[in-house]
Design a protein around this motif. Sequence first.
Motif, mmCIF file in Angstrom:
data_model
loop_
_atom_site.group_PDB
_atom_site.id
_atom_site.type_symbol
_atom_site.label_atom_id
_atom_site.label_comp_id
_atom_site.label_asym_id
_atom_site.label_seq_id
_atom_site.Cartn_x
_atom_site.Cartn_y
_atom_site.Cartn_z
ATOM 1 N N GLN A 281 7.297 12.690 -19.430
ATOM 2 C CA GLN A 281 7.230 12.858 -17.963
ATOM 3 C C GLN A 281 8.566 13.371 -17.423
ATOM 4 O O GLN A 281 8.612 14.278 -16.588
ATOM 5 C CB GLN A 281 6.879 11.521 -17.278
ATOM 6 N N ALA A 282 9.651 12.772 -17.896
ATOM 7 C CA ALA A 282 10.989 13.188 -17.437
ATOM 8 C C ALA A 282 11.247 14.637 -17.858
ATOM 9 O O ALA A 282 11.780 15.444 -17.081
ATOM 10 C CB ALA A 282 12.058 12.257 -18.003
ATOM 11 N N GLY B 76 16.542 10.305 -18.096
ATOM 12 C CA GLY B 76 15.389 9.912 -18.909
ATOM 13 C C GLY B 76 15.713 10.095 -20.383
ATOM 14 O O GLY B 76 16.634 10.845 -20.743
ATOM 15 N N ALA B 77 14.956 9.408 -21.212
ATOM 16 C CA ALA B 77 15.141 9.536 -22.659
ATOM 17 C C ALA B 77 14.632 10.902 -23.116
ATOM 18 O O ALA B 77 13.790 11.515 -22.454
ATOM 19 C CB ALA B 77 14.382 8.432 -23.373
ATOM 20 N N ASP C 275 12.700 11.583 -25.456
ATOM 21 C CA ASP C 275 11.281 11.588 -25.841
ATOM 22 C C ASP C 275 10.382 11.180 -24.667
ATOM 23 O O ASP C 275 9.210 10.871 -24.859
ATOM 24 C CB ASP C 275 11.048 10.672 -27.049
ATOM 25 N N ASP C 276 10.936 11.192 -23.465
ATOM 26 C CA ASP C 276 10.173 10.837 -22.266
ATOM 27 C C ASP C 276 9.520 12.116 -21.714
ATOM 28 O O ASP C 276 10.173 12.931 -21.048
ATOM 29 C CB ASP C 276 11.139 10.208 -21.245
ATOM 30 N N PRO D 130 19.658 10.265 -20.925
ATOM 31 C CA PRO D 130 19.510 8.872 -20.467
ATOM 32 C C PRO D 130 20.624 8.447 -19.516
ATOM 33 O O PRO D 130 20.471 7.481 -18.775
ATOM 34 C CB PRO D 130 19.585 8.050 -21.758
#
Length: 381
Positions: free
Chosen positions: A65-66, A59-60, A62-63, A43
Amino acid sequence: MTAGRAAPLGPGATIGVLGGGQLGRMMAVVARQMGYRIIVLDPSARCPTAQVSDGVVVGALDDVQAARHLASQVDVITLDTEHVPADVLAELEPIAPVRPNASVLRTIQDRLVQKQFLDRIGLPQASWAPADDLDAALAKVGRPAILKVRRAGYDGKGQQRIDLDGDPHAVLAKLRGEPAVAEEVVRFTREISVILARGLDGQIAIYPVAENVHRHHILHTTRAPAPMPDAQRKRAEAIAVSVAEALGHVGAMAVEMFELPDGRLLVNEIAPRTHNSGHYTYGACATSQFEQHVRAICGVPLGDPRALTGAVMVNLIGDLWAKGPPQWHDVLARPEARLHLYGKDAPAPGRKMGHVVLLDDDTDRALATAQSLIATLAARS
Ligand code: AMP
């Protein structure tokens, strides 16, 4: 593709790291020294690993897409923390190999599933029970007991002790409905850990057993090699090897154990990654746990885990920063001391900010030095 037949990834390949903490950072330093490239997902673009990486995807964890964006740029994916959701890892497996894989993480990241796994492979652990039915759980494990949340707990976070008196349901309520397990309180004589690495081909390299002291549930010091008879060392190693093999793990791994007064060993916790109690290997061993992890996940031969010297590691916790950054002179003035700082800019009580490794065959002397260095740093902060 079976794990054994996967092509080795030599230097020049790109490693993706999910999570940008200190473990990723120390691995990245070593990987880049060997000629690998590192891209990290975190993040924060200024996280400890990003500071020493070739690229960062913000990004997180649990993202999806990231994480997919990271996966599309790398040759192999690994983890800084076991708390990356296994479902995210499963999404990435078709894009790039994930080591350790989603199935290992599914077994480890839920304490209940981890304990069921240990029972299934017949390894000894503290008496435990799901805390959903607290009265039944306490009838099994007795009191005092410890409640531990099933997911995302670390360094004692998400743990509550149930004492001999008082209302256990009030203690359970402190976990705010998080699913938990109850464990007996083990009266151990000491805590030890075995760090090993398991390669893609199943080869295993084992480090000298470490002896660990925790304060407020956070690792305080590690001494290695732990003084212990050969037969006991072999028992500890055999437990760790059977965990790694039963999991089909690839990479560095730590198995933390309690040693009982009668010599029995109980498994406390498995970490499918490099581990704080293995930091001493960076400096003390021919190949550090971080290099070993890189070698394992890249499918190249493992290095020599042999200790070249005894060592003591002491963690530097955020409390030492209470009145500003500690003065490092006394640490730097000791020729046997190695200072590691993780590049975290927000020191907080209980937060791991760095560590010192003292390289000394006389580990009693090194432990005494570690205590006096910490006392000096604390007095000045
Ligand atoms: P854990 O996060 O489970 O590794 O717990 C952190 C530390 O808390 C351990 O290293 C021990 O010092 C202590 N601890 C955890 N579980 C128990 C237990 N069942 N009995 C006694 N001490 C424990």
